[in-house]
Scaffold this motif. Structure first.
Motif, mmCIF file in Angstrom:
data_model
loop_
_atom_site.group_PDB
_atom_site.id
_atom_site.type_symbol
_atom_site.label_atom_id
_atom_site.label_comp_id
_atom_site.label_asym_id
_atom_site.label_seq_id
_atom_site.Cartn_x
_atom_site.Cartn_y
_atom_site.Cartn_z
ATOM 1 N N LYS A 113 13.417 58.029 30.681
ATOM 2 C CA LYS A 113 13.989 59.316 30.251
ATOM 3 C C LYS A 113 15.514 59.253 30.237
ATOM 4 O O LYS A 113 16.196 60.169 30.695
ATOM 5 N N THR A 114 16.029 58.144 29.785
ATOM 6 C CA THR A 114 17.481 58.016 29.705
ATOM 7 C C THR A 114 17.885 57.701 28.277
ATOM 8 O O THR A 114 17.060 57.289 27.455
ATOM 9 N N ASP A 115 19.173 57.886 28.002
ATOM 10 C CA ASP A 115 19.671 57.517 26.679
ATOM 11 C C ASP A 115 20.365 56.153 26.720
ATOM 12 O O ASP A 115 21.180 55.839 25.872
ATOM 13 N N LEU A 116 20.052 55.376 27.722
ATOM 14 C CA LEU A 116 20.607 54.023 27.817
ATOM 15 C C LEU A 116 20.119 53.202 26.620
ATOM 16 O O LEU A 116 18.912 53.051 26.416
ATOM 17 N N GLU A 134 17.868 51.717 17.571
ATOM 18 C CA GLU A 134 16.663 51.488 16.774
ATOM 19 C C GLU A 134 16.834 50.290 15.840
ATOM 20 O O GLU A 134 17.897 50.096 15.261
ATOM 21 N N PHE A 178 20.732 50.225 39.444
ATOM 22 C CA PHE A 178 19.643 51.188 39.250
ATOM 23 C C PHE A 178 18.450 50.513 38.571
ATOM 24 O O PHE A 178 17.307 50.628 39.031
ATOM 25 N N GLU A 183 23.836 52.999 17.698
ATOM 26 C CA GLU A 183 24.001 54.354 18.247
ATOM 27 C C GLU A 183 22.680 54.928 18.723
ATOM 28 O O GLU A 183 22.608 55.606 19.742
ATOM 29 N N ARG A 184 21.625 54.671 17.952
ATOM 30 C CA ARG A 184 20.310 55.205 18.314
ATOM 31 C C ARG A 184 19.444 54.161 19.025
ATOM 32 O O ARG A 184 18.385 54.486 19.550
ATOM 33 N N GLN A 228 13.401 50.909 22.223
ATOM 34 C CA GLN A 228 14.061 52.135 22.679
ATOM 35 C C GLN A 228 13.018 53.174 23.077
ATOM 36 O O GLN A 228 13.237 53.952 24.021
ATOM 37 N N GLU A 229 11.899 53.195 22.393
ATOM 38 C CA GLU A 229 10.828 54.144 22.746
ATOM 39 C C GLU A 229 10.374 53.923 24.175
ATOM 40 O O GLU A 229 10.206 54.860 24.949
ATOM 41 N N SER A 267 26.920 50.062 37.825
ATOM 42 C CA SER A 267 25.933 50.615 38.757
ATOM 43 C C SER A 267 24.595 50.868 38.079
ATOM 44 O O SER A 267 23.552 50.938 38.732
ATOM 45 N N ASN A 268 24.620 51.003 36.734
ATOM 46 C CA ASN A 268 23.345 51.150 36.021
ATOM 47 C C ASN A 268 22.451 49.927 36.232
ATOM 48 O O ASN A 268 21.229 50.038 36.255
ATOM 49 N N TYR A 286 13.131 54.966 26.650
ATOM 50 C CA TYR A 286 13.303 56.421 26.729
ATOM 51 C C TYR A 286 12.099 57.075 27.399
ATOM 52 O O TYR A 286 12.242 57.901 28.306
ATOM 53 N N ASN A 287 10.907 56.700 26.939
ATOM 54 C CA ASN A 287 9.702 57.341 27.486
ATOM 55 C C ASN A 287 9.511 57.024 28.969
ATOM 56 O O ASN A 287 8.998 57.844 29.729
#
Lengths: 516, 348
Positions: free
Chosen positions: A491-494, A410, A312, A407-408, A483-484, A308-309, A487-488
């Motif tokens: 605002k998710t940690d996807l 990056e 979205f 994990e991050r 990832q920046e 479902s992501n 996230y910016n």
């Protein structure tokens, strides 16, 4: 019989003459039909913060270079939904529906990036005509990219680059770009009911399949109208033209252009990867047909494992599709996208040496199948990087560059990376695609041109105990967003997963002082 | 006197009465506009004060360890993580209150400066739209014209988007890894900004209390708030899609907000604008009114189904969201067309 003919001929001739006079008279005296489209003055509260052009003419769609053929706004009623076209053109709809063109104006990443940009300036919404001209041309041409939207939405409001937007094109300027397309959305469309289309399909074909339009949309020039992008003071802080996307120019100067291989040949081939392999093998025969998938490089928007992501991220489901059908079409196009990406690049070891206790080697990153740079497009978020890892004979790792932290999300900051950077007026990097405050665009490393290679040199100290032969594993990665940015903007940690374009394993010299 | 003459005479006799009725209705509608705006102003103040209290607690936890973020994290990790979670939730609520009335605040000359200070202004380094205020911090530092409080300062600070504000990467959610946004931020800047937010929110409320809305304000309110309703519906729609997997910004259903805002829009239109529009184009007025009814009906029905336990799938949630947005877009377009016919100007 002859007598009757002679007798009735004069009144019949007179009648025919009078009928002709009546028809001509009606034609001459009847009021001219109103010019199609909508006049600027008829759109209440429409804002023109950028002023007229050098000739004093209004620029209603600026900073996009999009135009209508008669200079008037589009009547939203003339912009039909692709779902309507699907009534007859089902195959084309099913090809187009999962494409990035279909969701160009609605995907969440784009939509949020535009909103953030709009918030950066008093005239932000009007400035976003620059973005929407290519991403949602119907909205711009109808006058809805405006702080106060006084125009009714069209049925195709959420469909991005929908059928009408290509099949009414009359002109493109691929060198100027920024949406430099002219569309006959007012004069080049029919308004026939379904029954009339079936009864007189030629009229419909004439409207959407004019010879000039068909020739234009089969050309790379047409793609260049949007796949050439440059910033200036109208939509950014740039004081000189900053080239952001040069895909058309990259193609134009390439072997592909010289040999008549157009954008459409690869990106609209029914099996794009197979076509690229065919061209790589020297067979330049055109595809048997052109499909409407527009297969490109964005693997993320076709990653059905996101569940479902993914819905979205894609901004929902297009009109005319069910959830199940949508997923099936996306999955199919995902396979084509991944195959195309894998057909584009290669890796080769060029040099390797051990000298003075140091290991030196060079890896060639090859653009084998793309008719433009690798990577191409707006590559401040999309980027490519090279990962290399060297192990000694015992299997111990003695050098590693370009690792990805899953994990991050990056990438190794010291990786060799192909990306462009947006910079503000103080020269600071802007990581989240803030076009409206971008002053300059620089390249960390420019993309690899078609049929060329970029040779990357590495040098690493050899641990005293390390013994050869040394095994080099190289992997070329591609990622559709930093990832920046994710996230910016969201605002998710996807974590945005990377995609492996190419990989190679090479044996390096064995000795402490050796050359290949 | 024939029938037509009778009708004309009756119309002439009753016209002043109808005018008075329209004026009364408009006056009532404008009062509602003001009440709606004040309601969200008060909500903003309340949330900003809670945010300030949350930041004061966070600041105290850091200060108790002499400003040593690592020591504070080692000793009070769980409390700090919980504080940050709360601070972010409070920030979102405060921001939502402001976003609901942003179009009105920005559109009224008397309050436009607050939009720059709170939400949209640039730092003093920019040449235009500068937020004209200075921000004192608890340690005595004064930041000169630092930009707007919501998006230039607090949002990047609280979510770790601004590297300068990150004091210590920390595993806030305790999953064993430190991802982007997991960090302790600068408590001094955070508390100062929260205090500034509360101070300016109160100043806005005071000016809003003195504000006397007019017809233009009512129109501006309706056309800027109706699409916001669509945004809230969109947030609800997204919360259906993501089922808590991603998207910390949409943790709650927004249908309640949608219903409240939509009712406010309908009230403002029907009371402040409808009498004016109906006098010029009765058909347009009835179509706008029907549009509001349709939208509110959709929202109420969806909310009732959700309350009854219906779990909306992606396809249905998306269709409902698109439908709501489409109706809202059509309403706004018609209201603006009506405004143009009535020669009512938009502020903002």
């Amino acid at each position: 019989m002859k007598y009757q003919f002679k007798t009735h001929l004069p009144p019949a001739a007179l009648g025919a003459f009078l009928a002709l006079v009546f028809i001509l008279g009606t034609g001459i005296l009847a009021p001219a039909p109103p010019e199609p489209g909508v006049e600027l003055a008829d759109i209440p509260f429409y804002r023109l913060p950028f002023g007229p052009d050098a000739a004093g003419k209004a620029r209603p769609f600026w900073p996009s270079r999009l135009q209508t053929e008669n200079g008037r706004f589009a009547d939203p009623a003339s912009i039909q939904s692709a779902a309507k076209c699907a009534t007859c053109h089902r195959r084309e709809f099913d090809e187009w529906a999962p494409s990035l063109h279909a969701i160009a104006g609605r995907d969440t990443v784009y939509e949020r990036a535009v909103r953030i940009n709009e918030g950066l300036h008093r005239d932000g919404i009007e400035k976003s005509r620059f973005c929407e001209g290519c991403h949602a041309p119907g909205e711009v041409l109808a006058g809805r990219t405006n702080r106060f939207k006084s125009v009714m939405p069209s049925d195709a409001e959420t469909e991005g680059i929908t059928c009408v937007m290509c099949h009414t094109a009359t002109h493109a300027d691929p060198k100027e770009g920024n949406g430099a397309l002219t569309l006959a959305v007012n004069t080049g469309v029919d308004r026939l009911p379904d029954a009339m289309i079936l009864a007189a399909p030629r009229d419909h074909a004439r409207a959407f399949g004019a010879a000039g339009t068909n020739a234009l949309i089969a050309s790379s020039d047409f793609c260049g109208g949007c796949h050439t992008e440059a910033y200036d003071s109208s939509m950014s802080k740039a004081t000189s033209r900053q080239h952001v996307q040069t895909t058309f120019a990259e193609w134009q100067g390439s072997w592909y252009a010289e040999n008549g291989v157009n954008c459409q040949d690869c990106h609209m081939a029914p099996d794009p990867a197979a076509y690229v392999r065919q061209v790589r093998a020297g067979n330049l025969e055109k595809p048997e047909r052109y499909a409407h998938n527009f297969v490109g490089s964005n693997y993320l928007m076709f990653d059905t494992s996101l569940g479902s992501n993914l819905t979205f991220l894609r901004g929902g489901i297009l009109p005319g599709l069910t959830d199940a059908r949508n997923t099936a079409l996306i999955a199919r196009q995902g396979e084509a996208t991944r195959a195309l990406l894998r057909s584009a690049a290669g890796l080769a070891l060029r040099e390797a040496a051990v000298a003075g206790g140091r290991l030196r080697f060079t890896v060639a990153v090859q653009n084998l199948g793309a008719g433009h740079n690798l990577p191409t497009g707006v590559v401040d978020q999309k980027y490519m990087w090279l990962e290399v890892a060297v192990r000694d004979a015992s299997g111990a790792e003695i050098y590693h560059s370009g690792a990805f932290d899953a994990e991050r999300g990056e990438t190794d900051p010291d990786a060799v990376i192909w990306r462009e950077d947006f910079r503000d007026t103080d020269g600071r990097r802007i990581p989240d695609h803030l076009t409206f405050i971008t002053a300059t665009v620089t390249h960390v490393r420019p993309g690899v041109p078609p049929k060329a290679e970029d040779v990357v040199a590495y040098e690493a100290p050899l641990p005293p105990e390390a013994k050869g032969p040394f095994i080099l594993e190289a992997r070329l990665w591609y990622r559709v967003a930093t990832q920046e940015f994710a996230y910016n903007t969201l605002k998710t940690d996807l974590i945005i997963p990377p995609f492996e374009l190419a990989a190679g394993k090479f044996t390096l010299p064995a000795g402490k002082e050796a050359h290949p | 006197m024939n029938g037509r003459g009778l009708v004309l005479a009756a119309a002439l006799l009753l016209a002043p009465v109808a005018g008075v009725a329209a004026d009364d209705a408009e006056g009532l509608g404008l009062a509602n506009v003001k009440e709606f705006t004040l309601e969200h102003s008060r909500g903003l103040v309340a949330q900003a004060e809670l945010l300030e209290a949350g930041l004061a607690d966070y600041h105290a936890l850091i200060a108790a360890h002499g400003g040593d973020y690592a020591a504070a994290w080692a000793a009070e990790g769980a409390r700090l993580a919980e504080r940050i979670h709360t601070i972010r939730a409070l920030w979102l609520e405060a921001s939502n209150h402001y976003e609901t009335i942003e179009g009105i605040v920005a559109g009224i000359p008397e309050t436009a400066k607050y939009d720059l200070i709170l939400d949209a202004g640039n730092p003093g380094t920019e040449s235009e739209d500068v937020a004209e205020y200075d921000l004192p911090l608890p340690d005595g530092t004064v930041l000169k014209r630092p930009g707007n409080l919501f998006h230039t300062i607090t949002e990047p600070l609280f979510w770790g988007m601004d590297e300068k504000g990150v004091k210590l990467p920390a595993d806030l959610n305790g999953d064993g890894k430190v991802t982007r946004g997991e960090m302790l931020f600068d408590a001094n800047l955070g508390l100062g900004a929260a205090q500034g937010l509360a101070r300016w929110a109160k100043a806005l409320e005071a000016d809003m209390t003195a504000w006397k809305p007019n017809r233009e304000d009512a129109l501006t309110s309706v056309v800027v708030m109706t699409p916001t309703v669509g945004d809230y519906f969109g947030e609800w729609k997204e919360s259906q899609f993501i089922s808590g997997e991603i998207g910390a910004f949409v943790a709650q259903s927004r249908l309640t907000d949608v219903e409240g805002i939509m009712s406010g829009c309908r009230r403002m239109y029907s009371q402040a604008l409808s009498p004016v529009v109906a006098a010029i184009d009765a058909d347009l007025d009835s179509r706008i009114t029907a549009g509001f009814e349709e939208l509110l009906g959709l929202v109420e029905d969806t909310r009732a189904r959700e309350a009854a336990g219906t779990k909306f799938g992606a396809e249905e949630a998306d269709a409902l969201g698109n439908e709501a947005q489409d109706i809202a877009d059509r309403i706004v377009a018609m209201v603006l067309q009506a405004a143009a016919k009535a020669d009512v100007q938009i502020r903002g």
